[in-house]
Scaffold this motif. Sequence first.
Motif, mmCIF file in Angstrom:
data_model
loop_
_atom_site.group_PDB
_atom_site.id
_atom_site.type_symbol
_atom_site.label_atom_id
_atom_site.label_comp_id
_atom_site.label_asym_id
_atom_site.label_seq_id
_atom_site.Cartn_x
_atom_site.Cartn_y
_atom_site.Cartn_z
ATOM 1 N N ASN A 326 -22.211 56.048 59.073
ATOM 2 C CA ASN A 326 -22.235 57.308 59.819
ATOM 3 C C ASN A 326 -23.433 57.426 60.750
ATOM 4 O O ASN A 326 -23.668 58.494 61.315
ATOM 5 C CB ASN A 326 -22.217 58.477 58.832
ATOM 6 C CG ASN A 326 -20.946 58.535 58.025
ATOM 7 O OD1 ASN A 326 -19.928 59.065 58.473
ATOM 8 N ND2 ASN A 326 -20.972 57.972 56.820
ATOM 9 N N GLN A 327 -24.176 56.321 60.892
ATOM 10 C CA GLN A 327 -25.342 56.262 61.783
ATOM 11 C C GLN A 327 -26.322 57.392 61.483
ATOM 12 O O GLN A 327 -26.792 58.094 62.372
ATOM 13 C CB GLN A 327 -24.894 56.307 63.251
ATOM 14 C CG GLN A 327 -24.030 55.109 63.649
ATOM 15 C CD GLN A 327 -23.560 55.201 65.086
ATOM 16 O OE1 GLN A 327 -22.809 56.105 65.441
ATOM 17 N NE2 GLN A 327 -24.008 54.285 65.930
ATOM 18 N N LEU A 328 -26.633 57.545 60.202
ATOM 19 C CA LEU A 328 -27.580 58.569 59.781
ATOM 20 C C LEU A 328 -28.978 57.970 59.675
ATOM 21 O O LEU A 328 -29.161 56.750 59.757
ATOM 22 C CB LEU A 328 -27.151 59.160 58.432
ATOM 23 C CG LEU A 328 -25.731 59.740 58.385
ATOM 24 C CD1 LEU A 328 -25.442 60.335 57.009
ATOM 25 C CD2 LEU A 328 -25.516 60.790 59.474
ATOM 26 N N CYS A 329 -29.950 58.823 59.473
ATOM 27 C CA CYS A 329 -31.350 58.394 59.380
ATOM 28 C C CYS A 329 -31.725 58.166 57.929
ATOM 29 O O CYS A 329 -31.465 59.027 57.072
ATOM 30 C CB CYS A 329 -32.249 59.460 60.003
ATOM 31 S SG CYS A 329 -34.009 59.131 59.766
ATOM 32 N N GLN A 330 -32.345 57.025 57.625
ATOM 33 C CA GLN A 330 -32.700 56.701 56.245
ATOM 34 C C GLN A 330 -33.753 57.650 55.675
ATOM 35 O O GLN A 330 -33.806 57.839 54.453
ATOM 36 C CB GLN A 330 -33.176 55.245 56.141
ATOM 37 C CG GLN A 330 -32.059 54.236 56.324
ATOM 38 C CD GLN A 330 -32.453 52.838 55.893
ATOM 39 O OE1 GLN A 330 -33.582 52.596 55.510
ATOM 40 N NE2 GLN A 330 -31.511 51.911 55.958
ATOM 41 N N LYS A 331 -34.559 58.266 56.531
ATOM 42 C CA LYS A 331 -35.522 59.246 56.016
ATOM 43 C C LYS A 331 -34.807 60.525 55.605
ATOM 44 O O LYS A 331 -35.146 61.153 54.609
ATOM 45 C CB LYS A 331 -36.592 59.555 57.069
ATOM 46 C CG LYS A 331 -37.649 58.464 57.192
ATOM 47 C CD LYS A 331 -38.785 58.887 58.097
ATOM 48 C CE LYS A 331 -39.620 59.994 57.488
ATOM 49 N NZ LYS A 331 -40.787 60.341 58.328
ATOM 50 N N LEU A 332 -33.784 60.901 56.367
ATOM 51 C CA LEU A 332 -33.062 62.143 56.074
ATOM 52 C C LEU A 332 -32.011 61.955 54.984
ATOM 53 O O LEU A 332 -31.396 62.931 54.552
ATOM 54 C CB LEU A 332 -32.399 62.696 57.338
ATOM 55 C CG LEU A 332 -33.349 63.027 58.500
ATOM 56 C CD1 LEU A 332 -32.608 63.761 59.606
ATOM 57 C CD2 LEU A 332 -34.534 63.860 58.028
ATOM 58 N N PHE A 343 -37.657 52.866 59.679
ATOM 59 C CA PHE A 343 -37.634 51.488 60.174
ATOM 60 C C PHE A 343 -36.499 51.280 61.180
ATOM 61 O O PHE A 343 -36.674 50.612 62.203
ATOM 62 C CB PHE A 343 -37.470 50.513 59.004
ATOM 63 C CG PHE A 343 -37.245 49.090 59.429
ATOM 64 C CD1 PHE A 343 -38.299 48.312 59.912
ATOM 65 C CD2 PHE A 343 -35.974 48.521 59.385
ATOM 66 C CE1 PHE A 343 -38.089 47.008 60.323
ATOM 67 C CE2 PHE A 343 -35.757 47.221 59.801
ATOM 68 C CZ PHE A 343 -36.817 46.458 60.260
ATOM 69 N N ASN A 344 -35.323 51.866 60.887
ATOM 70 C CA ASN A 344 -34.169 51.669 61.776
ATOM 71 C C ASN A 344 -34.416 52.208 63.176
ATOM 72 O O ASN A 344 -33.845 51.721 64.151
ATOM 73 C CB ASN A 344 -32.915 52.329 61.183
ATOM 74 C CG ASN A 344 -32.275 51.465 60.122
ATOM 75 O OD1 ASN A 344 -32.690 50.332 59.905
ATOM 76 N ND2 ASN A 344 -31.276 51.994 59.442
ATOM 77 N N HIS A 345 -35.275 53.234 63.290
ATOM 78 C CA HIS A 345 -35.585 53.764 64.626
ATOM 79 C C HIS A 345 -36.387 52.754 65.436
ATOM 80 O O HIS A 345 -36.224 52.655 66.667
ATOM 81 C CB HIS A 345 -36.362 55.084 64.506
ATOM 82 C CG HIS A 345 -36.636 55.727 65.830
ATOM 83 N ND1 HIS A 345 -37.896 55.816 66.375
ATOM 84 C CD2 HIS A 345 -35.796 56.289 66.739
ATOM 85 C CE1 HIS A 345 -37.830 56.424 67.550
ATOM 86 N NE2 HIS A 345 -36.566 56.716 67.786
ATOM 87 N N THR A 346 -37.233 51.982 64.746
ATOM 88 C CA THR A 346 -38.040 50.977 65.463
ATOM 89 C C THR A 346 -37.171 49.837 65.999
ATOM 90 O O THR A 346 -37.554 49.163 66.943
ATOM 91 C CB THR A 346 -39.133 50.395 64.539
ATOM 92 O OG1 THR A 346 -38.503 49.681 63.460
ATOM 93 C CG2 THR A 346 -40.012 51.488 63.982
ATOM 94 N N ILE A 347 -35.998 49.609 65.374
ATOM 95 C CA ILE A 347 -35.099 48.556 65.862
ATOM 96 C C ILE A 347 -33.870 49.159 66.553
ATOM 97 O O ILE A 347 -32.851 48.498 66.710
ATOM 98 C CB ILE A 347 -34.667 47.622 64.712
ATOM 99 C CG1 ILE A 347 -33.967 48.399 63.599
ATOM 100 C CG2 ILE A 347 -35.852 46.842 64.165
ATOM 101 C CD1 ILE A 347 -33.376 47.505 62.517
ATOM 102 N N LYS A 348 -34.019 50.467 66.940
ATOM 103 C CA LYS A 348 -33.004 51.170 67.743
ATOM 104 C C LYS A 348 -31.646 51.301 67.036
ATOM 105 O O LYS A 348 -30.587 51.296 67.675
ATOM 106 C CB LYS A 348 -32.831 50.485 69.103
ATOM 107 C CG LYS A 348 -34.099 50.510 69.952
ATOM 108 C CD LYS A 348 -33.874 49.893 71.310
ATOM 109 C CE LYS A 348 -35.011 50.145 72.275
ATOM 110 N NZ LYS A 348 -36.349 50.108 71.754
ATOM 111 N N GLU A 349 -31.675 51.416 65.706
ATOM 112 C CA GLU A 349 -30.446 51.677 64.958
ATOM 113 C C GLU A 349 -30.408 53.101 64.419
ATOM 114 O O GLU A 349 -29.469 53.489 63.738
ATOM 115 C CB GLU A 349 -30.300 50.674 63.812
ATOM 116 C CG GLU A 349 -29.976 49.265 64.297
ATOM 117 C CD GLU A 349 -29.736 48.288 63.160
ATOM 118 O OE1 GLU A 349 -29.647 48.742 61.999
ATOM 119 O OE2 GLU A 349 -29.649 47.083 63.428
#
Length: 459
Positions: A326-332, A343-349
Amino acid sequence: MYAILDIETTGGKYNEEGITEIAIYKFDGHNIVDQFSSLVNPEKPIQPFVVNLTGINNEMLRHAPKFYEVAKRIIEITDGCIMVAHNALFDNRILTTEFDRLGYHFEKETLCTVELSKKLIPDMPSYSLGKLVRSLGIPLSDRHRAQGDAKATVALFKMLLAKDTSKEIITETLRKDPKRQLAPKLLDIIESTPSEIGVYYMHNVAGNVIYIGKSKNIKKRLMQHFTNDNRKSKKIQLEVKSVTFEKTGNELIALLKESEEIKQTKPLFNRSLRSTLFTHQLTSFVDENGYINLKIEKADGRKKAITTFSNYQQAKTSLFKITEENQLCQKLTGLENGDKSCFNHTIKECYGACVNKESSEEYNNRVKAFLDKYSYENQSILIIDRGRDIEERSVILIENGVYKGYGFYNLNYQINNPEILKSIINPMHNSRDAQHIIQNYMRKNKVLKTVNLSTNTVN
């Protein structure tokens, strides 16, 4: 048909290891007919001594598939096969533990090439894979890597098959062979049952139900009950007089029937299912920035759960999958901590909800889409699946988020007619266990279709 495999792991505490690499060769006794190998992200660090032994490190596995992503392929390539490994007890334990974490029952008959080698090639100086194959002139490349070790095990097993000219040792070593002669009454019981999916009931001489179980193959499951040597199985073998059964056509209805009837009947040998089936749940809350967060918690009947899980590892594995799909944020979703971006934001995911770069409205729309799909709260739906024969379908009715029961109907019936529905549904209790069974099953399995009664749409 044989599935010859080797597994490399992270090392660590017993039953807490994770798979880092797996290789499987499907072998028909003469040739390799299929193969699969992959690195696996174990979602936990590798022990330093294992890194030195295998050469596999954490960085190599960062972008490797997680176990749930390769699980389907493993099931496919091992289907109908006897599992062969060098020290099969270890590989089988690791593999079944990984599937248990996903809530999937993975069970295979096994052959161990260590045991077979000791019987067919006695007096060797060592039976470790590396030293044994070197002594036998079998080539081995990439020692302590899954593909190299599995390929060498194929060659070793082929040699063992050739040496077992009488076929007696192979036959005796197969785990599926009964450990002793079955009593005539047990053979008669097995003969009277079908090799189909359903719920079975063991009765004592007074006719009382002493055990309720479900299986995809009732006959095969009873064979396991009657050939096991553990204390519980021995007691059942002594007390059972007869077995009755009900076919269900699919596993979901079998699971629901088993759970409810064990709680109602409380059979003597069903202690494990009298308690709740789940330990953890997924909940949601809105944070101070307006984003919907998902969170794994211990099961609590006072809180509203989106879905429930059999254990924490299953919950965490499922949440990783939900987050990715669902392309959600691992922190949320509680999978990462810290003040900075995930981490996923740093690799544009990740689109940046963790640092307020994505609007809460856009992010929450994806969360709500997940909630609509996985939670049937306030929904009225029919779950349609296979019936007990080719001309029949099964139906489970959920009305305003409440599980009402199940039934079976002929393919000619128009089951969206409310009156027909009421006449064919067998009423059942809407327990939290029933909700867990339905949600857990729908998360991992496909049914023929679901019908939304409020919108009359079919999925």
